[in-house]
Design a protein around this motif. Structure first.
Motif, PDB file in Angstrom:
ATOM      1  N   THR A  16       8.655  -1.003   8.577  1.00 24.67           N
ATOM      2  CA  THR A  16       8.364   0.375   8.504  1.00 24.67           C
ATOM      3  C   THR A  16       7.034   0.567   8.944  1.00 24.67           C
ATOM      4  N   THR A  17       6.658   1.877   9.046  1.00 17.03           N
ATOM      5  CA  THR A  17       5.420   2.429   9.492  1.00 17.03           C
ATOM      6  C   THR A  17       4.587   2.825   7.859  1.00 17.03           C
ATOM      7  N   VAL A  18       3.381   2.962   8.041  1.00  9.88           N
ATOM      8  CA  VAL A  18       2.628   3.359   6.633  1.00  9.88           C
ATOM      9  C   VAL A  18       2.282   4.857   6.968  1.00  9.88           C
ATOM     10  N   ASP A  19       2.588   5.582   6.006  1.00  8.56           N
ATOM     11  CA  ASP A  19       2.187   7.025   6.172  1.00  8.56           C
ATOM     12  C   ASP A  19       0.908   6.954   6.221  1.00  8.56           C
ATOM     13  N   GLY A  20       0.656   8.053   7.136  1.00  3.36           N
ATOM     14  CA  GLY A  20      -0.773   8.445   7.197  1.00  3.36           C
ATOM     15  C   GLY A  20      -1.996   7.540   7.818  1.00  3.36           C
ATOM     16  N   ALA A 183      -0.988   2.443  -1.132  1.00  4.30           N
ATOM     17  CA  ALA A 183      -0.795   2.739  -2.534  1.00  4.30           C
ATOM     18  C   ALA A 183       0.719   3.117  -2.871  1.00  4.30           C
ATOM     19  N   GLN A 184       1.516   3.419  -1.801  1.00  8.26           N
ATOM     20  CA  GLN A 184       2.591   3.740  -2.196  1.00  8.26           C
ATOM     21  C   GLN A 184       3.958   2.652  -2.044  1.00  8.26           C
ATOM     22  N   HIS A 185       3.247   1.323  -1.874  1.00  6.48           N
ATOM     23  CA  HIS A 185       3.882   0.131  -1.632  1.00  6.48           C
ATOM     24  C   HIS A 185       3.879  -0.459  -2.799  1.00  6.48           C
ATOM     25  N   ARG A 192      -3.875  -4.517  -3.986  1.00  2.36           N
ATOM     26  CA  ARG A 192      -5.343  -3.620  -3.919  1.00  2.36           C
ATOM     27  C   ARG A 192      -6.127  -3.905  -5.233  1.00  2.36           C
ATOM     28  N   SER A 193      -5.525  -3.999  -6.596  1.00  5.36           N
ATOM     29  CA  SER A 193      -6.465  -4.211  -7.632  1.00  5.36           C
ATOM     30  C   SER A 193      -7.065  -5.566  -7.493  1.00  5.36           C
ATOM     31  N   SER A 194      -6.179  -6.699  -6.777  1.00  3.90           N
ATOM     32  CA  SER A 194      -6.813  -8.113  -6.732  1.00  3.90           C
ATOM     33  C   SER A 194      -7.904  -7.865  -5.646  1.00  3.90           C
TER      34      SER A 194
END
Length: 562
Positions: A16-20, A183-185, A192-194
């Motif tokens: 899938t593509t990543v929004d934005g 952030a939506q995945h 991202r936290s890691s």
């Protein structure tokens, strides 16, 4: 068969593509072909190389200023704090440039080139200020005062050019790295936290070689060579960044979006213009979302809502602009109560180093450890604790608390601030003991064998490194997460401004205490050039107290605002 393959392909979430987000060619970014750790690894490498360059200059700067440039201890510490503070406030300008003109990618490229230029000028300055090609470990007594002033002017101009380059580079490279995670995945959000943990790991691992190898070269071989190697490191950093160009995800709305800072400024102007307008609460609530948290009902936040309507009760600001402003306003108390912690962060490269200079640093009979290498212990602690925190502590805490990151940002930051106070108490006790032993040694007529061992500084450095892992990374993530999507660079630049203000406040505090505590002509104060006659222990106790007050204020503000 063809139909089934097509269906499976469409349903595969990795395709899938990543929004934005778009790729380097401007096409929609495909999840499995861009971003994530494949891109973040390049950025982590850039962080390590850039920090090697930065700490190659800053870690031993106090030795250069008090040696070849002939400054006093207090003046040198103040100069370093002002320079470091400037470099940490300039990210606000860097965020403006990135959001308004260049975008994060090109801001990173241009700032890297400026960084290389500044380091090249510093290297030239060091060579010019040294006798021949020697070590230049002390001031040349035969150098005319006006020539020395010219060298100092050239050196500080180059140093502040480096601060400008760092100001544009630092917030953009970190925000650009975090942008590589969607952030939506759910999986990418956890990663991202890691990323924030491993980013900090890299920027601490990078300087380790600088704190050992470069400090030794600068102290014993040549300042020019010691400043030239960081310049080469920055060239390597830019090369690594460019190699990842085709794998990065880029914000597709960079051109179309209004500058976040410009939009926020316009909102505040409208809020001020409508301050005296008196729409009733029903008219405001028709526009304001009904699911706002209770804290938004406070009087100041209510007054911000009036920016939604003009005197004629027409909508003039979008709800999004109001909510973005509120998000930043809520971070102001967090910013303010973190300043005491930031003051403590300014000490290792200045007073910890001066403390170590007067201690026994010999390993055997042939090698003397450079005093600035005490910071190596801090960096080593960080790179040892971060993997334990990320791979052991977080999974265990996640099981106990059920929270995705194990503990909240507030809990993490508060823990770090508490450990920081303990570190300052430890530093004060060690320094007090060192002064007692030195006084006793002089009274008995003993020499170096009576000096306190350099290794007594290790406990305060270990605690300091642990405080960094908890509080500094926690603040970094908090100021990224708690601001709207369009203000991520601004959020990180505000985080960096905490560190910048901490350096300025440290410099101001040192200058004020030096003036009050010195006895005629600057002798005998807390920061006497003769460290054996100074009272750094008093200053450490003061910092422990200030940080404890900041810790309590932080917990109260976080409870009220977050």
């Amino acid at each position: 068969m063809s139909s089934d393959t097509t269906i499976n392909h469409v349903m595969n979430p990795d395709d899938t593509t990543v929004d934005g987000m778009v790729d380097y060619a401007g096409r929609p970014a495909i999840r499995c072909q861009s971003g994530y750790w494949r891109s973040a690894s390049f950025i982590i490498g850039v962080g390590a190389a850039e920090r090697f360059a930065y700490y190659g200059i800053s870690s031993n700067l106090i030795t250069y200023l008090t040696g070849p440039l002939g400054q006093s201890t207090a003046a040198a510490a103040a100069s370093i704090n002002i320079w470091a503070g400037t470099g940490l406030l300039l990210p606000l300008l860097g965020a403006l440039v990135a959001d308004s003109f260049l975008g994060r990618y090109w801001t990173i490229v241009c700032s890297s080139l400026l960084y290389i230029l500044a380091l090249g000028l510093l290297t030239t300055s060091a060579f010019l200020n040294c006798q021949g090609g020697g070590g230049c470990s002390i001031l040349n007594p035969q150098q005319p005062p006006n020539e020395l002033d010219n060298h100092a002017l050239f050196f500080f101009m180059s140093l502040y050019l480096m601060a400008l380059a760092q100001g544009a580079h630092k917030p953009c490279i970190l925000a650009f790295g975090a942008d590589q995670f969607d952030a939506q995945h759910p999986k990418e959000l956890r990663s991202r936290s890691s990323f924030f943990n491993w980013w900090y790991f890299s920027i601490c691992a990078g300087p380790l070689a600088a704190l050992l190898v470069l400090n030794y070269i600068q102290d014993n071989i040549s300042w020019g060579i010691g400043f030239g190697i960081p310049c080469i490191s920055m060239v390597i950093a830019l090369t690594i960044f460019m190699l990842g160009t085709k794998s990065y995800r880029y914000n597709s709305n960079t051109v179309e979006q209004k500058c976040a800072l410009s939009s926020l400024t316009q909102f505040l102007i409208k809020a001020a213009m409508n301050w005296t307008s008196m729409p009733n609460e029903a008219q405001v609530q028709d526009i304001v979302p009904h699911d706002l948290p209770p804290s938004d009902q406070q009087q100041f936040v209510k007054s911000l809502n009036r920016a939604l309507v003009s005197a004629e009760y027409e909508e003039v600001c979008s709800t999004q602009e109001v909510e973005e402003a509120k998000a930043l306003v809520k971070l102001i108390p967090i910013w303010a109560t973190s300043l005491a912690f930031a003051i403590v962060l300014a000490q290792p490269s200045t007073l910890f180093t001066k403390q170590g200079i007067k201690m026994d640093r010999w390993v055997g009979s042939s090698f003397e450890v450079p005093a600035a290498s005490i910071q190596y212990i801090i960096g080593l602690t960080i790179i040892l604790v971060i993997p334990i925190y990320d791979r052991v502590f977080v999974p265990l805490a996640r099981v106990i608390t059920g929270k995705p990151c194990g503990i909240t940002d507030v809990e993490r930051i508060g823990t770090g601030m508490f450990i920081c106070s303990v570190s300052m108490v430890t530093a004060a006790l060690v320094e007090r003991q060192r002064l007692k032993k030195t006084a006793s040694a002089y009274g008995l007529g003993k020499g170096k064998e009576a000096m306190m061992s350099f290794w007594w500084l290790i406990p305060q450095c270990i605690l300091y490194g642990m405080a960094d892992v908890f509080a500094l990374i926690g603040l970094q993530e908090l100021f990224y997460d708690k601001v709207p999507c369009g203000l991520k660079s601004v959020g990180l630049s505000i985080f960096l401004s905490i560190l910048g203000m901490g350096n300025f406040l440290s410099s101001l505090l040192i200058c004020m205490i030096e003036r009050v505590s010195s006895e005629g002509g600057g002798e005998g104060g807390w920061f006497s050039d003769n460290t054996n006659g100074a009272h750094l222990d008093y200053f450490y106790w003061l910092l422990a107290g200030l940080n404890a007050i900041g810790f309590v204020g932080f917990l109260y503000s976080a409870k009220q605002k977050l």
